[in-house]
Design a protein around this motif. Structure first.
Motif, short mmCIF file in Angstrom:
data_model
loop_
_atom_site.label_atom_id
_atom_site.label_comp_id
_atom_site.label_asym_id
_atom_site.label_seq_id
_atom_site.Cartn_x
_atom_site.Cartn_y
_atom_site.Cartn_z
N CYS A 101 0.84 -1.19 0.00
CA CYS A 101 0.00 0.00 0.00
C CYS A 101 0.88 1.24 0.00
O CYS A 101 1.93 1.25 0.64
CB CYS A 101 -0.89 -0.01 1.25
SG CYS A 101 -1.90 1.44 1.47
N LYS A 129 4.08 1.00 2.62
CA LYS A 129 4.15 -0.13 3.55
C LYS A 129 4.64 -1.36 2.80
O LYS A 129 4.08 -1.74 1.77
CB LYS A 129 2.79 -0.41 4.19
CG LYS A 129 2.48 0.47 5.38
CD LYS A 129 2.11 1.87 5.03
CE LYS A 129 0.77 1.90 4.37
NZ LYS A 129 0.21 3.13 4.01
N ASN A 162 -1.73 -3.38 13.97
CA ASN A 162 -2.85 -4.30 13.81
C ASN A 162 -2.34 -5.55 13.10
O ASN A 162 -2.00 -5.50 11.91
CB ASN A 162 -3.96 -3.60 13.01
CG ASN A 162 -5.16 -4.49 12.81
OD1 ASN A 162 -5.35 -5.48 13.50
ND2 ASN A 162 -5.98 -4.14 11.84
N TYR A 165 -3.51 -6.52 9.59
CA TYR A 165 -3.00 -5.60 8.57
C TYR A 165 -1.54 -5.91 8.25
O TYR A 165 -1.14 -5.99 7.09
CB TYR A 165 -3.14 -4.14 9.02
CG TYR A 165 -2.60 -3.16 8.00
CD1 TYR A 165 -3.38 -2.77 6.91
CD2 TYR A 165 -1.31 -2.66 8.09
CE1 TYR A 165 -2.88 -1.90 5.95
CE2 TYR A 165 -0.81 -1.79 7.15
CZ TYR A 165 -1.60 -1.41 6.07
OH TYR A 165 -1.09 -0.56 5.12
N TRP A 168 -1.26 -8.91 6.24
CA TRP A 168 -1.69 -8.63 4.87
C TRP A 168 -0.54 -8.00 4.08
O TRP A 168 -0.31 -8.36 2.93
CB TRP A 168 -2.92 -7.71 4.88
CG TRP A 168 -3.27 -7.19 3.53
CD1 TRP A 168 -3.94 -7.86 2.54
CD2 TRP A 168 -2.96 -5.89 3.01
NE1 TRP A 168 -4.06 -7.04 1.43
CE2 TRP A 168 -3.47 -5.82 1.70
CE3 TRP A 168 -2.31 -4.78 3.53
CZ2 TRP A 168 -3.35 -4.69 0.90
CZ3 TRP A 168 -2.18 -3.64 2.74
CH2 TRP A 168 -2.70 -3.61 1.44
#
Length: 184
Positions: A101, A129, A162, A165, A168
């Motif tokens: 992202c 990220k 998190n 996240y 992911w």
């Protein structure tokens, strides 16, 4: 109630309206400063309840079931001269799985020294990220396409966050084949 009492009532009413407006204005000014305090207070009943029951507050478990290894994800920062360049680089690093992202933060002001002169420019900041292990490849790619003579690419490891996240991010950026070839 003659005219004198009407003036007194009117003045009193005007005073209260002005005071209410001032209080509203001050509360709006202080709202951002109070937000962290209010958010902590909202979490207090849940924390007290979990302490009373002897169990930690429930957190959603990551999809993979494994704990996050601190520092395995990084947030990298790159400044760009404009939104067009930032979007082109952002799309490319996501397509190449060098990032999961990219957030574009427009209209930042950068003040820096360059070749002995103090400069001030309007730029776009990219917050990227990615897996920490991909930062060298990300840096090489950004340097190869960036219009600046010396592109800013800095990365900071993510210690906590998190878990779903962070997993992911690893999943999306982990799809680069181990052979080092780019995906189709």
């Amino acid at each position: 109630g003659g005219p004198a009492s009407t003036v007194t009532w009117s003045a009193l009413f005007s005073y209260h309206v002005a005071a209410a407006q001032a209080a509203l204005f001050l509360s709006l000014l202080w709202m951002p400063a109070l937000l962290p305090v209010v958010s902590r207070l909202l979490l207090l009943p849940r924390a007290l309840l979990s302490m009373a029951s002897g169990s930690p507050p429930s957190q959603p478990s990551p999809a993979s079931g494994s704990a996050y290894a601190a520092g395995s994800v990084s947030a990298a920062f790159v400044t760009c001269p404009n939104e067009k360049v930032a979007k082109e680089i952002a799309r490319a690093v996501v397509e190449k799985h060098l990032a999961a992202c990219v957030n574009l933060i427009p209209q930042i002001t950068s003040i820096y020294e360059w070749k002995g002169k103090i400069e001030e420019d309007s730029e776009v900041l990219m917050m990227i990220k990615t897996q920490s292990s991909l930062v060298p490849a990300l840096t090489d790619f950004v340097r190869s396409v960036h219009p600046y003579e010396v592109a800013e690419v800095i990365a900071l490891p993510v210690e906590q966050g998190n878990s779903p996240y962070l997993h992911w991010v690893c999943q999306v950026t982990g799809s680069v084949p181990e052979s080092g070839t780019a995906p189709p």
